[in-house]
Design a protein around this motif. Structure first.
Motif, mmCIF file in Angstrom:
data_model
loop_
_atom_site.group_PDB
_atom_site.id
_atom_site.type_symbol
_atom_site.label_atom_id
_atom_site.label_comp_id
_atom_site.label_asym_id
_atom_site.label_seq_id
_atom_site.Cartn_x
_atom_site.Cartn_y
_atom_site.Cartn_z
ATOM 1 N N UNK A 176 -39.585 29.756 29.731
ATOM 2 C CA UNK A 176 -39.764 28.312 29.880
ATOM 3 C C UNK A 176 -40.705 27.682 28.878
ATOM 4 N N UNK A 177 -41.659 28.456 28.355
ATOM 5 C CA UNK A 177 -42.613 27.916 27.388
ATOM 6 C C UNK A 177 -42.263 28.275 25.948
ATOM 7 N N UNK A 178 -41.194 29.030 25.764
ATOM 8 C CA UNK A 178 -40.857 29.545 24.432
ATOM 9 C C UNK A 178 -40.515 28.430 23.451
ATOM 10 N N UNK A 179 -40.920 28.628 22.228
ATOM 11 C CA UNK A 179 -40.674 27.644 21.163
ATOM 12 C C UNK A 179 -40.593 28.366 19.818
ATOM 13 N N UNK A 180 -40.217 27.569 18.793
ATOM 14 C CA UNK A 180 -40.378 28.048 17.436
ATOM 15 C C UNK A 180 -41.831 27.828 17.026
ATOM 16 N N UNK A 181 -42.238 28.472 15.924
ATOM 17 C CA UNK A 181 -43.610 28.306 15.451
ATOM 18 C C UNK A 181 -43.895 26.843 15.154
ATOM 19 N N UNK A 182 -45.081 26.385 15.556
ATOM 20 C CA UNK A 182 -45.417 24.990 15.281
ATOM 21 C C UNK A 182 -46.905 24.744 15.475
ATOM 22 N N UNK A 183 -47.350 23.603 14.965
ATOM 23 C CA UNK A 183 -48.715 23.125 15.176
ATOM 24 C C UNK A 183 -48.622 21.725 15.760
ATOM 25 N N UNK A 184 -49.248 21.524 16.900
ATOM 26 C CA UNK A 184 -49.272 20.201 17.520
ATOM 27 C C UNK A 184 -50.661 19.988 18.106
ATOM 28 N N UNK A 185 -51.514 19.309 17.342
ATOM 29 C CA UNK A 185 -52.908 19.142 17.746
ATOM 30 C C UNK A 185 -53.066 18.235 18.962
ATOM 31 N N UNK A 186 -51.993 17.546 19.348
ATOM 32 C CA UNK A 186 -52.077 16.643 20.498
ATOM 33 C C UNK A 186 -51.448 17.238 21.754
ATOM 34 N N UNK A 187 -50.824 18.404 21.613
ATOM 35 C CA UNK A 187 -50.136 19.008 22.751
ATOM 36 C C UNK A 187 -51.134 19.683 23.690
ATOM 37 N N UNK A 188 -50.828 19.657 24.967
ATOM 38 C CA UNK A 188 -51.661 20.349 25.942
ATOM 39 C C UNK A 188 -51.497 21.852 25.772
ATOM 40 N N UNK A 189 -52.548 22.603 26.053
ATOM 41 C CA UNK A 189 -52.492 24.058 25.952
ATOM 42 C C UNK A 189 -51.661 24.592 27.107
ATOM 43 N N UNK A 190 -50.663 25.401 26.785
ATOM 44 C CA UNK A 190 -49.783 25.981 27.795
ATOM 45 C C UNK A 190 -49.857 27.495 27.706
ATOM 46 N N UNK A 191 -49.826 28.139 28.843
ATOM 47 C CA UNK A 191 -49.874 29.586 28.885
ATOM 48 C C UNK A 191 -50.667 30.037 30.097
ATOM 49 N N UNK A 192 -51.127 31.275 30.079
ATOM 50 C CA UNK A 192 -51.848 31.842 31.212
ATOM 51 C C UNK A 192 -53.226 32.301 30.778
ATOM 52 N N UNK A 193 -54.240 31.803 31.472
ATOM 53 C CA UNK A 193 -55.621 32.155 31.168
ATOM 54 C C UNK A 193 -55.786 33.673 31.184
ATOM 55 N N UNK A 194 -56.503 34.173 30.184
ATOM 56 C CA UNK A 194 -56.715 35.610 30.075
ATOM 57 C C UNK A 194 -55.833 36.258 29.030
ATOM 58 N N UNK A 195 -54.666 35.654 28.805
ATOM 59 C CA UNK A 195 -53.719 36.170 27.807
ATOM 60 C C UNK A 195 -53.644 35.285 26.563
ATOM 61 N N UNK A 196 -54.311 34.128 26.601
ATOM 62 C CA UNK A 196 -54.154 33.143 25.528
ATOM 63 C C UNK A 196 -54.904 33.541 24.263
ATOM 64 N N UNK A 197 -54.251 33.388 23.146
ATOM 65 C CA UNK A 197 -54.835 33.632 21.832
ATOM 66 C C UNK A 197 -55.947 32.601 21.579
ATOM 67 N N UNK A 198 -57.192 33.032 21.310
ATOM 68 C CA UNK A 198 -58.277 32.076 21.031
ATOM 69 C C UNK A 198 -57.965 31.150 19.863
ATOM 70 N N UNK A 199 -57.225 31.651 18.881
ATOM 71 C CA UNK A 199 -56.854 30.822 17.733
ATOM 72 C C UNK A 199 -55.956 29.670 18.162
ATOM 73 N N UNK A 200 -55.057 29.946 19.087
ATOM 74 C CA UNK A 200 -54.181 28.897 19.604
ATOM 75 C C UNK A 200 -54.989 27.857 20.373
ATOM 76 N N UNK A 201 -55.942 28.312 21.152
ATOM 77 C CA UNK A 201 -56.765 27.385 21.934
ATOM 78 C C UNK A 201 -57.547 26.447 21.017
ATOM 79 N N UNK A 202 -58.073 26.970 19.921
ATOM 80 C CA UNK A 202 -58.915 26.159 19.039
ATOM 81 C C UNK A 202 -58.127 25.286 18.067
ATOM 82 N N UNK A 203 -56.935 25.719 17.666
ATOM 83 C CA UNK A 203 -56.186 24.974 16.641
ATOM 84 C C UNK A 203 -54.912 24.329 17.159
ATOM 85 N N UNK A 204 -54.474 24.678 18.379
ATOM 86 C CA UNK A 204 -53.189 24.227 18.937
ATOM 87 C C UNK A 204 -52.008 24.713 18.095
#
Length: 429
Positions: free
Chosen positions: A256-284
Motif C-alpha cells: 500500500x505504501x510502495x512507490x517509485x524513487x522520489x523526493x517530496x519534502x512536503x509529504x508526510x512520513x509514512x512507514x513503521x516506527x523502528x524500521x524507518x531509514x533515518x535519511x528518509x526521515x530527515x530528507x523525505x
C-alpha cells in the motif's frame, strides 16, 4: 463596382472560414459529449482496477500453495486501467494477462457472509475464504471510512497486477461493487513472521530457518528493485508484512505504501516506527537504500528476537561498540535458540545487517549484493555439513539453496494445532 466585388469576395471568404471553424467545433463538441456519456454510463455501474502485467527478472508463475482453478476468474476484460483510477472505460479495466474479477456474492458466500475474520490491518479486516473451486484465499476488505486505504487499494492493485515473484504475496483477484473494494490474495497458512518471533505459544523458529526466511525476503526485494519495470520501493518492510506459506517460505506482503524513487519534502512520513531509514526521515527522500535499511533492521530482529519498536536498534548500537560490526554479536542473540546456532554464521549475518543500517545510504549494499551474501552463507553451511558427513571428503558441491533437501526440515518446528490458529489470529496483509 470593382471595390464592391472585392468586398464581396472577402466577405464570402471570411464566411467560409467561420463556417469551417464552427463545423469543426461542433464535431469536437459532439465527440466530447458522446465520450462523457460513455464514461458516465461506465461509472454508474462500478469501478475496479487492474494494470498491465510486466514480467521481470526471476519472475515466477507460482501463485499459491493450492492450484488456482480456471473457474475462479469469472469476469475479465481487455488491457488498460479502470475508470475508477484513471477515467478510462470500464471495458478496458482488466489486463489480458489475467487478473480476475470476483463477484461480491461469491466472496460473500466464500467467507460465510464475512464472518471468517483472520486479521485486522490498517487497511481493514482480512477474511479467510473457501472458494467453490476448492482453493483457499484471503480477502482483504477496505474499511468504508478509510480514505488513505482507498489510495493504498489503488496502489496495491496497480503494482501487484504486474508484479509476480515466488517471494511476493501475489494478487489473485479483486472485487469492486456494492460500495466495497476488496483484494483477494493467496492464503498464507502459517501467518506472519512477527507471530512466530513473539508469540510464546508457537515453537521458536530455529536459526537455520531464520536465515532461509531472510534470503526469501531479500529475493523478493531484489525483484522489486532490479526485476520490476519500473523499479518499486516497498517502504514498509517489517516482520508483520512477511507472510509464511505451508512450506515456511517467506513472501513480502502489503504494498500500500510502495512507490517509485522520489523526493517530496512536503509529504508526510509514512512507514513503521523502528524500521524507518533515518535519511528518509530527515530528507523525505526514499530510495532503494531505504528498503535496505529496513531489511537490515529485520535481520537484527531475526537475530535478536526483539521488536524494533521496543529499543532493538539501541540494543544493536551498544553491541556494535564491542563488536566493531564484525564479530562478537552472540551477546544479542535470541535466548530462545538455547545456544543452538552456528557462531560464524551468526556473525556473518549480523555483519551484513550492520552494513545495511549504515547511516550513509551509499555505503549500504544493494539487495542484489545481500542476496549473494546470504546465498553464499547457506551454501557454505551445506558444504560444511556435507564434508562432515563424508568424514573429510573435500569435494566441492554445487547446490541450489531452494532445493527441498537443502532447506531446513521444519517438521519438528511445526505445531499444526497451534501455528494454524496463530496464523488465523495474526494474519495481516
Amino acid at each position: 463596382m470593382k471595390g464592391e466585388s472585392t468586398g464581396l469576395i472577402i466577405g464570402i471568404s471570411i464566411g467560409v472560414v467561420i463556417g469551417v471553424f464552427l463545423a469543426i467545433s461542433a464535431l469536437f463538441c459532439l465527440r466530447y459529449h458522446r465520450k462523457r456519456s460513455q464514461i458516465g454510463s461506465s461509472s454508474s455501474r462500478r469501478a475496479a482496477t487492474l494494470p498491465i502485467r510486466a514480467n521481470g527478472a526471476d519472475s515466477c508463475t507460482i501463485l499459491s500453495d493450492s492450484t488456482i482453478g480456471p473457474e475462479s476468474p469469472v469476469k475479465s476484460g481487455r488491457n488498460g486501467m479502470s475508470l475508477w483510477l484513471e477515467g478510462f472505460k470500464k471495458s478496458n479495466m482488466v489486463s489480458a494477462s489475467g487478473i480476475p474479477e470476483y463477484p461480491y456474492k461469491d466472496l460473500q458466500k466464500a467467507t460465510h457472509n464475512f464472518t471468517t475474520l483472520i486479521g485486522q490491518g490498517a487497511f481493514g479486516p482480512v477474511y479467510r475464504a473457501q472458494m467453490s473451486t476448492g482453493e483457499t484465499v484471503a480477502v482483504k476488505v477496505l474499511a468504508t471510512d478509510s480514505k488513505q486505504g482507498e489510495k493504498e487499494f489503488q496502489t496495491e492493485v496497480m503494482l501487484l497486477g504486474r508484479l509476480h515473484h515466488r517471494n511476493l504475496v501475489n494478487l489473485v483477484g479483486y472485487c469492486a461493487e456494492k460500495g466495497q473494494h476488496m483484494l483477494v490474495y493467496v492464503y498464507m497458512s502459517k501467518g506472519n513472521l512477527s507471530s512466530h518471533l513473539y508469540n510464546e505459544e508457537t515453537e521458536p523458529l530455529v536459526w537455520d530457518l531464520r536465515v532461509h526466511i531472510a534470503l526469501d525476503v531479500a529475493r523478493g526485494l531484489e525483484y522489486l528493485h532490479d526485476g520490476a519495470v519500473p523499479p518499486v520501493i516497498h517502504r514498509d518492510i517489517k516482520s508483520s508484512n512477511i507472510l509464511l506459506d505451508q512450506s515456511m517460505r517467506a513472501r513480502v506482503a502489503d504494498f500500500g505504501l510502495s512507490r517509485e524513487e522520489m523526493v517530496d519534502k512536503h509529504a508526510a512520513i509514512r512507514g513503521t516506527f523502528g524500521y524507518l531509514d533515518p535519511e528518509y526521515i530527515s530528507t523525505r527522500s526514499f530510495t532503494k537504500k531505504s528498503d535496505v535499511y529496513s531489511f537490515g533492521v529485520l535481520l537484527f530482529e531475526l537475530i535478536a528476537g526483539r521488536n524494533p519498536q521496543q529499543g532493538l536498534m539501541e540494543y544493536v548500537e551498544l553491541a556494535a561498540m564491542n563488536t566493531e560490526g564484525k564479530a562478537g554479536w552472540e551477546e544479542i542473540v535470541d535466548s530462545r535458540f538455547e545456544g543452538k546456532f552456528d557462531v560464524q554464521e551468526l556473525n556473518e549475518v549480523a555483519a551484513l545487517a550492520y552494513r545495511c543500517i549504515n547511516r550513509v545510504p551509499k555505503k549500504r549494499p544493494s539487495m542484489r549484493d545481500i542476496v549473494q551474501v546470504l546465498t553464499k552463507i547457506l551454501k557454505s553451511r551445506h558444504n560444511r555439513k556435507h564434508h562432515k558427513t563424508l568424514s573429510g571428503t573435500a569435494d566441492e558441491v554445487s547446490i541450489d539453496v531452494d532445493h527441498p533437501e537443502t532447506r531446513i526440515s521444519i517438521t519438528e518446528h511445526r505445531r499444526e494445532e497451534s501455528t494454524d490458529s496463530i496464523a488465523d489470529s495474526t494474519y495481516e496483509v
